[in-house]
Write an enzyme that holds these catalytic residues in place. Structure first.
Site, PDB file in Angstrom:
ATOM      1  N   ARG A 174       0.847  -1.187   0.000  1.00 55.24           N
ATOM      2  CA  ARG A 174       0.000   0.000   0.000  1.00 55.24           C
ATOM      3  C   ARG A 174       0.887   1.243   0.000  1.00 55.24           C
ATOM      4  O   ARG A 174       2.020   1.225   0.510  1.00 55.24           O
ATOM      5  CB  ARG A 174      -0.924  -0.015   1.202  1.00 55.24           C
ATOM      6  CG  ARG A 174      -0.242   0.284   2.535  1.00 55.24           C
ATOM      7  CD  ARG A 174      -1.224   0.187   3.676  1.00 55.24           C
ATOM      8  NE  ARG A 174      -0.694   0.718   4.918  1.00 55.24           N
ATOM      9  CZ  ARG A 174      -0.754   0.088   6.083  1.00 55.24           C
ATOM     10  NH1 ARG A 174      -1.299  -1.118   6.161  1.00 55.24           N
ATOM     11  NH2 ARG A 174      -0.277   0.667   7.171  1.00 55.24           N
ATOM     12  N   TRP A 187       6.682  -0.895   3.629  1.00 54.13           N
ATOM     13  CA  TRP A 187       7.545  -2.065   3.444  1.00 54.13           C
ATOM     14  C   TRP A 187       7.653  -2.817   4.759  1.00 54.13           C
ATOM     15  O   TRP A 187       8.369  -2.405   5.673  1.00 54.13           O
ATOM     16  CB  TRP A 187       8.927  -1.623   2.958  1.00 54.13           C
ATOM     17  CG  TRP A 187       8.901  -1.184   1.521  1.00 54.13           C
ATOM     18  CD1 TRP A 187       7.914  -1.407   0.617  1.00 54.13           C
ATOM     19  CD2 TRP A 187       9.911  -0.447   0.840  1.00 54.13           C
ATOM     20  NE1 TRP A 187       8.239  -0.868  -0.595  1.00 54.13           N
ATOM     21  CE2 TRP A 187       9.461  -0.269  -0.496  1.00 54.13           C
ATOM     22  CE3 TRP A 187      11.145   0.077   1.210  1.00 54.13           C
ATOM     23  CZ2 TRP A 187      10.216   0.414  -1.447  1.00 54.13           C
ATOM     24  CZ3 TRP A 187      11.886   0.761   0.266  1.00 54.13           C
ATOM     25  CH2 TRP A 187      11.437   0.921  -1.057  1.00 54.13           C
ATOM     26  N   GLU A 233       9.930 -12.075 -10.679  1.00 51.21           N
ATOM     27  CA  GLU A 233       8.476 -12.029 -10.857  1.00 51.21           C
ATOM     28  C   GLU A 233       8.083 -11.900 -12.329  1.00 51.21           C
ATOM     29  O   GLU A 233       7.029 -12.398 -12.739  1.00 51.21           O
ATOM     30  CB  GLU A 233       7.874 -10.866 -10.061  1.00 51.21           C
ATOM     31  CG  GLU A 233       7.803 -11.083  -8.559  1.00 51.21           C
ATOM     32  CD  GLU A 233       9.079 -10.766  -7.819  1.00 51.21           C
ATOM     33  OE1 GLU A 233       9.142 -10.964  -6.591  1.00 51.21           O
ATOM     34  OE2 GLU A 233      10.042 -10.304  -8.486  1.00 51.21           O
ATOM     35  N   ASP A 282      -6.930  -2.754   6.892  1.00 52.81           N
ATOM     36  CA  ASP A 282      -6.193  -3.696   6.068  1.00 52.81           C
ATOM     37  C   ASP A 282      -6.972  -4.977   5.799  1.00 52.81           C
ATOM     38  O   ASP A 282      -8.103  -5.160   6.260  1.00 52.81           O
ATOM     39  CB  ASP A 282      -4.846  -4.026   6.722  1.00 52.81           C
ATOM     40  CG  ASP A 282      -3.720  -4.105   5.715  1.00 52.81           C
ATOM     41  OD1 ASP A 282      -3.905  -4.752   4.676  1.00 52.81           O
ATOM     42  OD2 ASP A 282      -2.656  -3.517   5.970  1.00 52.81           O
TER      43      ASP A 282
END
Length: 483
Positions: A174, A187, A233, A282
Site C-alpha cells: 500500500r 515495506w 516475478e 487492512d
C-alpha cells in the site's frame, strides 16, 4: 491467452456484460470504497468509475473480484491449469524414450520463451512529467475506511533492486499519498523491498524506486505471489501468461517497468527519510496502527495519453484479495510438495487471512507424522508466518471447512494433539502480544495410532459410512421414491 494489458481485458468484460461503467460522480473519500465493498461481497461486476471527484482519470475497481474474472484475465480455464504446468516442470523423473525426450524439450521451451523482453518505446511513456510538473493529486487515491490515516494507492506494483547484487524485486504494497510529490512505502519487515532499502541505507546510497499502475493482469498477479527472492516475478508472469512481458527503461531511475502499464511513478528514496504512515483498514479486517515508514519523493510520472488507474479495496473478507490468494494457493501446491512431499493437498482459508491458517492433508505413514509436517511448514519461506496448522488424513477434503471442522473438533485430545510454539508472525498481525513474533499452534486431527499412545481397547474407531451396495441401489431408485 492472457490479456496483454488492462484496458483490453476491460473491453472484453464490457462486451460480456461483466463490467459496469459508473458515469455518476463518485467521491474517493469513503464513497468509492463503500460501493466497491458492497459490489464485491455480492459477487458483482468489475467497475469503471468514469467521473471520480478531483481527478480526470477513470478508476477501475473489483477487476479481479471473482475467480471467473481472474482466470479469464490470466487466460486460464482453472487454477489447476498452471499448477499442472508447474508440477510438470519440477518433476524429477528422467524422460523415457523418444516421446519422453520430446516432452522434456517441450518443458524447457515453455520456460525459455518467457523471460521479459526489453523495448525502446512504450505506451506508458506517451506522456512524461518531471519535477514540479508532478502532481499525485491528479491520480485518484482512495480514503476507504473512516479511521484511515489518509488516501492510499492500493494496487501499485513497486520495483526495486538489490544495491549489491542487482536482483530485481516486484512487490505489492500500500502507498499513502502524503502530498503532491510524496508517498509512504509500507515495506513490512519480511519483504524484499525493505531489505533492499536497508542495504542501500547501510551503504549511504539512495534507492531507485518505480511504481506501475494498471499493469498487464499476469504482472499484477505476479506482484502478489510470495516468490522466493531469487525468482524474478517477470519470469513468473511470462510463464503464467505464456509469452514474454515487454518492459521499458524508466526515464529517471535505473529500473524497468511494464511497457503496457497505464501510469508509472519514479523516484529516489533517501536513507532515513521517514514519515508516519497509517492507520489503514487492512486485509486483516482491522486497522493497522500508524508507524514510521520510508517516504519517497516522486521526480517523474509517465503515463498513456488517456490513462486509467486500477485499485482494490481491502478490509473484512471476502474482498478482491480472495481470488488472488486462491490462485497462489493452487499455483504453489506443486512447489510446496517439492519442499514437503508429505503433503497431499492444502487450503488457506480466506477467513483466516490466508497466511494465518493452513489446513493440510497427509497420507500418514508413521507416528507423529503430522507434527513433522507442521514443523516443515513453519520452516518453508513465507509459510513460516502461519499461525495455525490443522493436519488431517488424506481422505479429508481440505476445502470443505465443515468436514475439516468435524475432524478437528472430534479427532483431537488437546493434551496430546495440540502443538504450541513461538515464532515469526506477519508484520500486520495485531493479535500477538508483541510485534513480529508470537504463539502458533498445530492441531493433529489425523486418526491416532497405538504407537502414538492411543491404546484404548479396539483402537481408533472406524468412521460411520453408508453400505456401498445399498447406497448405489438407492441412487438408482431415487426417482421412484418421489423425493
Amino acid at each position: 491467452m492472457a490479456y496483454d494489458d488492462l484496458r483490453s481485458f476491460l473491453r472484453a468484460l464490457d462486451r460480456e456484460g461483466d463490467l459496469k461503467r459508473v458515469k455518476a460522480e463518485v467521491d474517493p473519500y469513503l464513497e468509492v470504497g463503500e460501493i466497491v465493498d458492497r459490489v464485491n461481497k455480492a459477487g458483482g461486476p468489475a467497475l469503471l468509475f468514469e467521473n471520480v471527484k478531483g481527478s480526470a482519470m477513470p478508476l477501475a475497481m473489483n477487476v479481479f473480484g471473482t475467480d471467473r474474472r481472474l482466470l479469464k484475465a490470466l487466460g486460464l480455464s482453472s487454477y489447476d491449469e498452471i499448477a499442472e504446468k508447474i508440477g510438470g516442470l519440477v518433476k524429477p523423473e528422467l524422460p523415457q524414450g523418444f516421446g519422453g525426450m520430446r516432452e522434456a524439450f517441450g518443458k524447457l521451451g515453455s520456460v525459455a520463451h518467457v523471460p521479459p523482453k526489453k523495448v525502446k518505446e512504450a505506451p506508458v511513456q506517451e506522456v512524461v512529467r518531471t519535477g514540479e510538473d508532478v502532481d499525485l493529486d491528479e491520480l485518484p487515491a482512495l480514503f476507504t475506511w473512516p479511521e484511515d490515516g489518509g488516501s492510499f494507492f492500493n494496487l501499485g506494483l513497486t520495483h526495486t533492486k538489490h544495491p549489491e547484487t542487482g536482483v530485481r524485486n516486484l512487490g505489492l504494497y500500500r502507498l499513502q499519498r502524503h502530498d503532491r510529490r510524496t508517498i509512504g512505502m509500507h515495506w513490512q519487515i519480511h519483504k524484499d523491498s525493505r531489505n533492499h532499502y536497508q542495504v542501500a541505507a547501510r551503504r549511504g546510497e539512495k534507492l531507485p524506486v518505480a511504481i506501475a499502475f494498471g499493469a498487464p493482469p499476469a504482472v499484477t498477479y505476479a506482484a502478489t505471489a510470495p516468490l522466493p527472492g531469487d525468482i524474478d516475478e517477470y519470469l513468473f508472469a511470462g510463464f503464467v501468461q505464456g509469452r514474454r512481458v515487454e518492459m521499458v527503461d524508466c526515464k529517471t531511475v535505473p529500473l524497468q517497468v511494464p511497457a503496457a502499464a497505464e501510469v508509472v511513478i519514479e523516484g529516489w528514496l533517501e536513507p532515513g527519510e521517514m514519515l508516519p504512515e497509517g492507520p489503514f483498514g487492512d486485509h486483516t479486517g482491522f486497522y493497522t496502527p500508524q508507524e514510521p515508514f520510508p517516504a519517497l519523493t516522486i521526480d517523474c510520472v509517465t503515463m498513456r495519453r488517456r490513462p486509467l488507474l486500477q485499485s482494490i479495496v481491502v478490509g473484512r473478507p471476502p474482498t478482491e484479495d480472495g481470488p488472488l490468494a486462491r490462485a497462489t494457493e493452487r499455483f504453489f501446491l506443486p512447489l510446496l510438495k517439492i519442499i514437503i512431499p508429505d503433503i497431499v493437498d492444502y487450503h488457506l482459508p480466506e477467513s483466516g487471512g490466508f497466511h494465518n491458517c493452513a489446513i493440510v492433508s497427509i497420507d500418514k505413514k508413521y507416528p507423529k507424522h503430522a507434527q513433522k509436517v507442521m514443523h516443515a511448514i513453519w520452516g518453508a519461506h513465507m509459510m513460516s508466518l502461519t499461525k495455525l496448522i490443522v493436519v488431517v488424513d488424506a481422505d479429508c477434503d481440505v476445502h470443505d471447512l465443515h468436514e475439516v471442522s468435524w475432524r478437528a473438533l472430534g479427532n483431537t485430545d488437546y493434551a496430546r494433539d495440540l502443538t504450541v510454539v513461538e515464532g515469526p508472525v506477519d508484520h500486520l498481525d495485531h493479535a500477538s502480544y508483541q510485534q513480529f513474533w508470537g504463539g502458533k499452534a498445530g492441531i493433529d486431527a489425523t486418526a491416532k495410532w497405538p504407537e502414538e499412545g492411543y491404546t484404548r481397547d479396539g483402537g481408533w474407531p472406524r468412521m460411520v459410512m453408508s453400505d456401498p451396495d445399498t447406497a448405489d441401489r438407492v441412487t438408482k431408485r431415487w426417482k421412484e421414491y418421489g423425493l
